[in-house]
Design an enzyme around this catalytic site. Structure first.
Site, PDB file in Angstrom:
ATOM      1  CB  SER A 152      -0.940   0.048   1.159  1.00  0.00           C
ATOM      2  OG  SER A 152      -1.957   1.162   0.926  1.00  0.00           O
ATOM      3  CG  ASP A 234      -7.683  -3.383  -2.192  1.00  0.00           C
ATOM      4  OD1 ASP A 234      -7.967  -2.440  -1.679  1.00  0.00           O
ATOM      5  OD2 ASP A 234      -6.107  -3.643  -2.017  1.00  0.00           O
ATOM      6  CG  HIS A 271      -5.467  -2.683   1.105  1.00  0.00           C
ATOM      7  ND1 HIS A 271      -5.030  -2.215  -0.206  1.00  0.00           N
ATOM      8  CD2 HIS A 271      -4.799  -2.043   1.960  1.00  0.00           C
ATOM      9  CE1 HIS A 271      -4.109  -1.474  -0.187  1.00  0.00           C
ATOM     10  NE2 HIS A 271      -4.082  -1.312   1.200  1.00  0.00           N
TER      11      HIS A 271
END
Length: 293
Positions: A152, A234, A271
């Site tokens: 991320s 996600d 995620h």
């Protein structure tokens, strides 16, 4: 910059050690990091170093505890460095007001806005300070063999630090991989918020230095080794925070094929560290190809 050992845990025949030291890059604050050394690391056998950059709200512990990296790294004989995600305890006004800016959200840049510039220098902390501290401590690491990966915000950090090192000619890292990276942050809300706060020149300043999609366009024919995975379920991907297609298009338009820049959509994954741990071993093996070459 002497290291203080905070804790040690045996894992996969190696040692995971948490260290603390006073960081000049972070304005003299105490900084923690974890270092995994495989069992074969010794003075006469220095091992390559893979650095893992974690995402928003995380610390140096998330990747070490949940990434499923240590077992594969042990088998491959690779050390893994887990830095924190920001300075802690700077006391800058507003640094704890939101989860996606300030503490836990350093974005792996060097701040140029006067309010943040003393402490928020994670780029220098990760690329220069931590390797220097490890080397000064005499740890059995071969700093000529380094690679980097992240998740991320940390995927953004890994990609930009790698691409910048290629562009700058230092080639500090042999390869890069990322899980659900913020791939085009100048066009994503997370990136726009961070750059508008940390950088004197805001998003415009970030374009040249801190956006993987913009940086890959500048490379020309320089050989690269890049792997990106993201999950189709996600929510941050669905909400336009990650934009991996923009990065992939820029890489293809620059002339990079599937061998040099691979971006994989993983069906149904989100995620979380459930996603990361599923593909963690794959990413360690990817880096081993270059770190042990």
């Amino acid at each position: 910059m002497s290291l203080e050992k905070v804790s040690t845990n045996k894992a996969f025949d190696g040692q995971l050690v948490k260290y603390k030291f006073k960081s000049a890059a972070l304005g003299g604050l105490d900084a923690n990091f974890n270092l995994f050394l495989p069992g074969n690391a010794a003075e006469g056998n220095k091992v390559p170093l893979l650095t893992y950059l974690a995402g928003l709200t995380c610390t140096e512990d998330n990747g070490a505890q949940k990434g499923h990296f240590l077992g594969p790294a042990s088998k491959e004989g690779i050390a893994i460095l887990f830095p924190d995600t920001s300075p802690r305890g700077a006391g800058v006004e507003g640094e704890t007001e939101s989860w996606d800016f300030g503490v836990g959200a350093g974005f792996y840049l060097n701040a140029t806005h006067p309010k943040w510039a003393k402490h928020y220098n994670m780029l220098t902390h990760v690329t220069l300070e931590l390797p220097q501290v490890l080397e000064a401590a005499g740890l059995p690491i071969d700093f000529k063999r380094q690679s980097i990966f992240g998740h991320s915000m940390g995927g953004h950090g890994a990609l930009t630090l790698y691409l910048s090192s290629v562009l700058g000619g230092t080639k500090q890292y042999r390869s890069v991989s990322a899980f659900a990276p913020i791939s085009n942050p100048v066009n994503a809300p997370w990136g726009q918020k961070a750059f508008s706060g940390y950088l004197q020149g805001g998003v415009e300043e970030a374009k040249d230095r801190y956006d993987a999609t913009e940086l890959v366009k500048k490379l020309g024919k320089e050989p690269v080794h890049i792997l990106v995975d993201y999950g189709t379920a996600d929510n941050f991907y669905k909400n336009g925070q990650l934009l991996p297609e923009n990065f992939l298009k820029a890489a293809r338009d620059t002339g990079y094929d599937e061998v040099q820049v691979r971006v994989r959509a993983q069906e149904g994954y989100d995620h979380s560290y459930y996603f990361i741990s599923t593909f963690g071993e794959d990413h360690v093996h990817f880096h081993a190809n270059f770190l042990k070459a």
